[in-house]
Design an enzyme around this catalytic site. Structure first.
Site, PDB file in Angstrom:
ATOM      1  N   LYS A  34      35.452 -47.721  59.891  1.00 21.23           N
ATOM      2  CA  LYS A  34      36.549 -48.321  60.678  1.00 21.23           C
ATOM      3  C   LYS A  34      36.015 -48.823  62.013  1.00 21.23           C
ATOM      4  O   LYS A  34      36.259 -49.970  62.402  1.00 21.23           O
ATOM      5  CB  LYS A  34      37.637 -47.292  60.936  1.00 21.23           C
ATOM      6  CG  LYS A  34      38.613 -47.677  62.048  1.00 21.23           C
ATOM      7  CD  LYS A  34      39.690 -46.663  62.325  1.00 21.23           C
ATOM      8  CE  LYS A  34      39.314 -45.599  63.278  1.00 21.23           C
ATOM      9  NZ  LYS A  34      39.466 -45.876  64.711  1.00 21.23           N
ATOM     10  N   ASN A  35      35.257 -47.968  62.719  1.00 19.24           N
ATOM     11  CA  ASN A  35      34.840 -48.315  64.080  1.00 19.24           C
ATOM     12  C   ASN A  35      33.717 -49.327  64.127  1.00 19.24           C
ATOM     13  O   ASN A  35      33.327 -49.778  65.198  1.00 19.24           O
ATOM     14  CB  ASN A  35      34.474 -47.047  64.853  1.00 19.24           C
ATOM     15  CG  ASN A  35      35.728 -46.221  65.128  1.00 19.24           C
ATOM     16  OD1 ASN A  35      36.849 -46.723  64.981  1.00 19.24           O
ATOM     17  ND2 ASN A  35      35.551 -44.973  65.472  1.00 19.24           N
ATOM     18  N   CYS A 128      46.278 -42.961  75.612  1.00 21.10           N
ATOM     19  CA  CYS A 128      46.891 -42.493  74.371  1.00 21.10           C
ATOM     20  C   CYS A 128      46.925 -40.971  74.456  1.00 21.10           C
ATOM     21  O   CYS A 128      46.628 -40.394  75.499  1.00 21.10           O
ATOM     22  CB  CYS A 128      46.066 -42.958  73.174  1.00 21.10           C
ATOM     23  SG  CYS A 128      44.439 -42.233  73.169  1.00 21.10           S
ATOM     24  N   ARG A 133      41.814 -43.142  78.636  1.00 19.22           N
ATOM     25  CA  ARG A 133      41.076 -44.282  78.052  1.00 19.22           C
ATOM     26  C   ARG A 133      40.884 -45.429  79.062  1.00 19.22           C
ATOM     27  O   ARG A 133      41.358 -46.526  78.873  1.00 19.22           O
ATOM     28  CB  ARG A 133      41.777 -44.795  76.793  1.00 19.22           C
ATOM     29  CG  ARG A 133      42.220 -43.765  75.798  1.00 19.22           C
ATOM     30  CD  ARG A 133      41.098 -42.956  75.169  1.00 19.22           C
ATOM     31  NE  ARG A 133      40.235 -43.680  74.285  1.00 19.22           N
ATOM     32  CZ  ARG A 133      40.472 -43.878  72.978  1.00 19.22           C
ATOM     33  NH1 ARG A 133      41.571 -43.415  72.453  1.00 19.22           N
ATOM     34  NH2 ARG A 133      39.637 -44.556  72.225  1.00 19.22           N
ATOM     35  N   ASP A 319      34.900 -37.373  67.112  1.00 19.68           N
ATOM     36  CA  ASP A 319      35.873 -37.696  66.057  1.00 19.68           C
ATOM     37  C   ASP A 319      35.886 -36.652  64.946  1.00 19.68           C
ATOM     38  O   ASP A 319      36.792 -36.659  64.106  1.00 19.68           O
ATOM     39  CB  ASP A 319      35.585 -39.073  65.454  1.00 19.68           C
ATOM     40  CG  ASP A 319      35.814 -40.182  66.479  1.00 19.68           C
ATOM     41  OD1 ASP A 319      35.355 -41.309  66.249  1.00 19.68           O
ATOM     42  OD2 ASP A 319      36.428 -39.895  67.528  1.00 19.68           O
ATOM     43  N   ARG A 411      45.523 -45.145  59.682  1.00 13.89           N
ATOM     44  CA  ARG A 411      44.736 -46.007  60.571  1.00 13.89           C
ATOM     45  C   ARG A 411      43.251 -45.882  60.242  1.00 13.89           C
ATOM     46  O   ARG A 411      42.492 -46.819  60.405  1.00 13.89           O
ATOM     47  CB  ARG A 411      44.939 -45.603  62.036  1.00 13.89           C
ATOM     48  CG  ARG A 411      46.310 -45.854  62.608  1.00 13.89           C
ATOM     49  CD  ARG A 411      46.376 -45.442  64.058  1.00 13.89           C
ATOM     50  NE  ARG A 411      45.292 -46.046  64.806  1.00 13.89           N
ATOM     51  CZ  ARG A 411      44.630 -45.415  65.784  1.00 13.89           C
ATOM     52  NH1 ARG A 411      44.941 -44.178  66.107  1.00 13.89           N
ATOM     53  NH2 ARG A 411      43.654 -46.026  66.424  1.00 13.89           N
TER      54      ARG A 411
HETATM   55  C1  EPZ Z   1      35.277 -45.380  70.479  1.00 14.42           C
HETATM   56  O1  EPZ Z   1      36.342 -45.380  71.402  1.00 14.42           O
HETATM   57  C2  EPZ Z   1      35.913 -45.067  69.122  1.00 14.42           C
HETATM   58  N1  EPZ Z   1      36.910 -46.086  68.794  1.00 14.42           N
HETATM   59  C3  EPZ Z   1      36.596 -43.694  69.174  1.00 14.42           C
HETATM   60  O2  EPZ Z   1      37.095 -43.419  67.859  1.00 14.42           O
HETATM   61  C4  EPZ Z   1      35.541 -42.645  69.532  1.00 14.42           C
HETATM   62  O3  EPZ Z   1      36.157 -41.383  69.632  1.00 14.42           O
HETATM   63  C5  EPZ Z   1      34.892 -43.018  70.881  1.00 14.42           C
HETATM   64  O4  EPZ Z   1      34.325 -44.352  70.783  1.00 14.42           O
HETATM   65  C6  EPZ Z   1      33.780 -42.052  71.279  1.00 14.42           C
HETATM   66  O5  EPZ Z   1      32.804 -42.010  70.291  1.00 14.42           O
HETATM   67  C7  EPZ Z   1      36.504 -47.281  68.305  1.00 14.42           C
HETATM   68  O6  EPZ Z   1      35.317 -47.541  68.167  1.00 14.42           O
HETATM   69  C8  EPZ Z   1      37.588 -48.261  67.967  1.00 14.42           C
HETATM   70  P1  EPZ Z   1      34.453 -44.591  74.806  1.00 14.42           P
HETATM   71  P2  EPZ Z   1      36.093 -45.927  72.907  1.00 14.42           P
HETATM   72  O7  EPZ Z   1      34.652 -45.816  75.631  1.00 14.42           O
HETATM   73  O8  EPZ Z   1      35.101 -47.019  72.903  1.00 14.42           O
HETATM   74  C9  EPZ Z   1      35.282 -42.844  79.092  1.00 14.42           C
HETATM   75  C10 EPZ Z   1      38.640 -42.660  66.261  1.00 14.42           C
HETATM   76  O9  EPZ Z   1      39.196 -41.570  66.087  1.00 14.42           O
HETATM   77  N2  EPZ Z   1      35.352 -44.255  79.529  1.00 14.42           N
HETATM   78  O10 EPZ Z   1      33.082 -44.273  74.302  1.00 14.42           O
HETATM   79  O11 EPZ Z   1      37.402 -46.163  73.540  1.00 14.42           O
HETATM   80  C11 EPZ Z   1      36.504 -42.476  78.272  1.00 14.42           C
HETATM   81  O12 EPZ Z   1      37.545 -42.055  79.128  1.00 14.42           O
HETATM   82  C12 EPZ Z   1      38.508 -43.227  67.668  1.00 14.42           C
HETATM   83  O13 EPZ Z   1      38.143 -43.377  65.363  1.00 14.42           O
HETATM   84  C13 EPZ Z   1      35.400 -44.540  80.888  1.00 14.42           C
HETATM   85  O14 EPZ Z   1      35.391 -43.638  81.723  1.00 14.42           O
HETATM   86  O15 EPZ Z   1      35.442 -44.630  73.572  1.00 14.42           O
HETATM   87  C14 EPZ Z   1      36.023 -41.352  77.423  1.00 14.42           C
HETATM   88  O16 EPZ Z   1      36.125 -40.156  78.163  1.00 14.42           O
HETATM   89  C15 EPZ Z   1      39.151 -42.323  68.723  1.00 14.42           C
HETATM   90  N3  EPZ Z   1      35.479 -45.847  81.275  1.00 14.42           N
HETATM   91  C16 EPZ Z   1      34.533 -41.668  77.212  1.00 14.42           C
HETATM   92  O17 EPZ Z   1      34.193 -42.679  78.168  1.00 14.42           O
HETATM   93  C17 EPZ Z   1      35.488 -46.862  80.364  1.00 14.42           C
HETATM   94  O18 EPZ Z   1      35.537 -48.048  80.785  1.00 14.42           O
HETATM   95  C18 EPZ Z   1      34.227 -42.208  75.838  1.00 14.42           C
HETATM   96  O19 EPZ Z   1      35.034 -43.354  75.623  1.00 14.42           O
HETATM   97  C19 EPZ Z   1      35.421 -46.554  78.990  1.00 14.42           C
HETATM   98  C20 EPZ Z   1      35.347 -45.243  78.589  1.00 14.42           C
END
Ligand code: EPZ
Length: 457
Positions: A34-35, A128, A133, A319, A411
């Site tokens: 998915k991701n 969410c 996020r 995840d 999803r």
């Molecule tokens: C991706 O989300 C995945 N989603 C998530 O999968 C996954 O849990 C996550 O990466 C971590 O591996 C998709 O790929 C669509 P991040 P993403 O930006 O990119 C902080 C699932 O269940 N952060 O790596 O949104 C954030 O708050 C989903 O399939 C900032 O601080 O995750 C978090 O604490 C859920 N500033 C950490 O980084 C930013 O600008 C990781 O978030 C962006 C993120």
């Protein structure tokens, strides 16, 4: 594929009826990731030539991303698990809020649209129920590449600075290895002028899959697989064909379900080194793992407690934290689960405790006392991975469970109940004769929040 919109309340009337004390046996086919599929769809905006994606999972999130692209004028043809994407004539316009609300992956389009058209308007993805996020890493990185960004009425508006007709390569160091921000910046930098170096980049396999597809399109990305990614921008990207990698999180979910039910199964196709951290923890807790090419087999009995701490790849994936906690709830001994990625990813604890688990949580650390058995009941999953954890708990439980909240499950897991039933589980998707009233559904409470207030991950 399940549609959105009008079917939403239909989905809310659906539940999975699971007869407990299940035993799994046989082989399960893993779908495309998915991701990976979501970001590859966003990347298709970078070219006006055709992209053919194979092994695309049939999920509501993929449908949502497809609807977003269609709204921009992209032509999409879906045939089984193949998507043919034609972004020749797309128009730059603001994405409607109802298409992107609560759907974080929509934000991945900003880098591609900005790189191709010099402008983009994307509604803020918002938080969410697993965390706030934020998108500061995306914004700061795009500004470093020469974008002007303002946020007005919850809309992120990005454009090139005056008298520039291309983004400019830059050295960018992320404060945190954000998956989405790394992907946004790789897409933006692929058409920028000059070299971009992203330090402290995320290294998830889905990012490597994105780099592979972009390089097939003519990009020049040197993804060392380390924390540094180098991109030499090119003038144009062309079409290509690409096969989505197998979903490591789906594969891990089935392996954990097998361990929790003392079963022996094989998952395939899968890329074993995408799951190294999870396989190590399953072995440490007593399962026997055999890797053979693109298959992984597991044989489990007498699971003992082990501690896990989630971390960016190649660490233990956040995840799979919820599904693994369901396993630890019946493991022998005390275990500790530490969530370091998201600030609120423990929604499943309250529900697992209602089923008989013994879990306490403080500052994102769950202390788990393994119990002998769980008891099935009616539950409402509140996000994608929590729902998977509840299903695993239902497989373990004595008696029957009814798991609602399938709008979350659908999803990220393709044909989940069909795959489980092929492994020998007695599971059916029930649709209540009458759609349960919005009121009674929304009045269900999770962590004292009404379901209607909870957004999905
Ligand atoms: C991706 O989300 C995945 N989603 C998530 O999968 C996954 O849990 C996550 O990466 C971590 O591996 C998709 O790929 C669509 P991040 P993403 O930006 O990119 C902080 C699932 O269940 N952060 O790596 O949104 C954030 O708050 C989903 O399939 C900032 O601080 O995750 C978090 O604490 C859920 N500033 C950490 O980084 C930013 O600008 C990781 O978030 C962006 C993120």
């Amino acid at each position: 594929m399940v549609c959105e919109g009008k079917n939403k309340s239909y989905l809310k009337s659906q539940n999975l009826k699971i007869i407990g004390r299940s035993n799994l046996r046989g082989k399960v086919k893993i779908s495309g990731a998915k991701n990976s599929a979501l970001v590859l769809l966003a990347a298709s905006l970078l070219t006006n030539e055709k992209i053919t994606l194979d092994n695309v999972p049939l999920l509501t999130d993929v449908e949502k991303m497809s609807n977003i692209l269609k709204n921009l004028g992209v032509k999409l043809q879906i045939k089984n698990h193949q998507l043919i994407i034609d972004s020749t004539n797309i128009s730059i316009k603001e994405l409607p809020y109802e298409l992107v609300n609560g759907f974080r992956a929509s934000f991945f389009c900003i880098g591609a649209l900005l790189a191709r058209f010099g402008q983009a308007s994307i509604p803020l993805p918002g938080g969410c129920n697993i965390g706030k996020r934020p998108i500061n890493e995306h914004i700061n990185g795009l500004k470093a590449l020469g974008a002007e960004i303002i946020i007005e009425k919850e809309i992120v508006k990005a454009k090139l600075v005056e008298n520039k007709n291309r983004l400019l390569g830059a050295n960018i160091r992320l404060n945190c290895p954000s998956v989405g921000a790394t992907e946004t910046l790789i897409m933006a930098a692929s058409l920028a002028e000059g070299r971009t170096v992203i330090e402290n980049a995320a290294r998830e396999p889905e990012i490597q899959d994105l780099c592979q597809m972009l390089n097939k399109m003519g990009a020049k990305i040197y993804d060392s697989g380390k924390e540094k990614i180098i991109i030499d921008g090119v003038q144009k990207l062309h079409g290509c064909s690409h096969k989505v990698i197998p979903d490591r999180i789906e594969a891990g979910t089935f392996l954990i379900a097998a361990a929790a039910t003392s079963s022996s199964i094989t998952v395939s196709p899968v890329i074993p080194n995408h799951l190294e951290a999870v396989l190590n923890k399953l072995e440490e807790s007593g399962s026997k793992i055999t890797k053979k090419g693109n298959s992984i087999s597991i044989k489990s009995n007498n699971i003992k407690a082990v501690d896990i701490t989630t971390a960016p790849f190649p660490g233990f994936p956040t995840d799979l934290q919820a599904p693994f906690m369901a396993l630890m709830s019946i493991a022998k001994g005390r275990s500790k689960v530490t969530e370091t990625i998201f600030e609120n990813r423990m929604n499943h604890v309250e529900l697992l405790n209602q089923m008989g688990s013994s879990i306490t949580v403080k500052n994102n650390i769950a202390q788990i006392n393994g119990v002998k058995e769980l008891s099935g009941m009616t539950l409402v999953g509140s996000d994608l991975r929590s729902s998977a954890a509840l299903i695993i708990a239902a497989l373990i439980s004595k008696k029957t469970s009814h798991i609602y909240g399938l709008e979350h499950l659908d999803r990220g897991y393709e044909n989940f109940e069909l795959k489980l039933s092929k492994l020998g589980v007695e599971i059916i998707r029930e649709t209540k004769r009458k759609i349960i009233s919005e009121k009674s559904y929304e009045n269900s409470k999770i962590n004292n929040k009404k379901l209607s207030e909870i957004k999905v991950a």
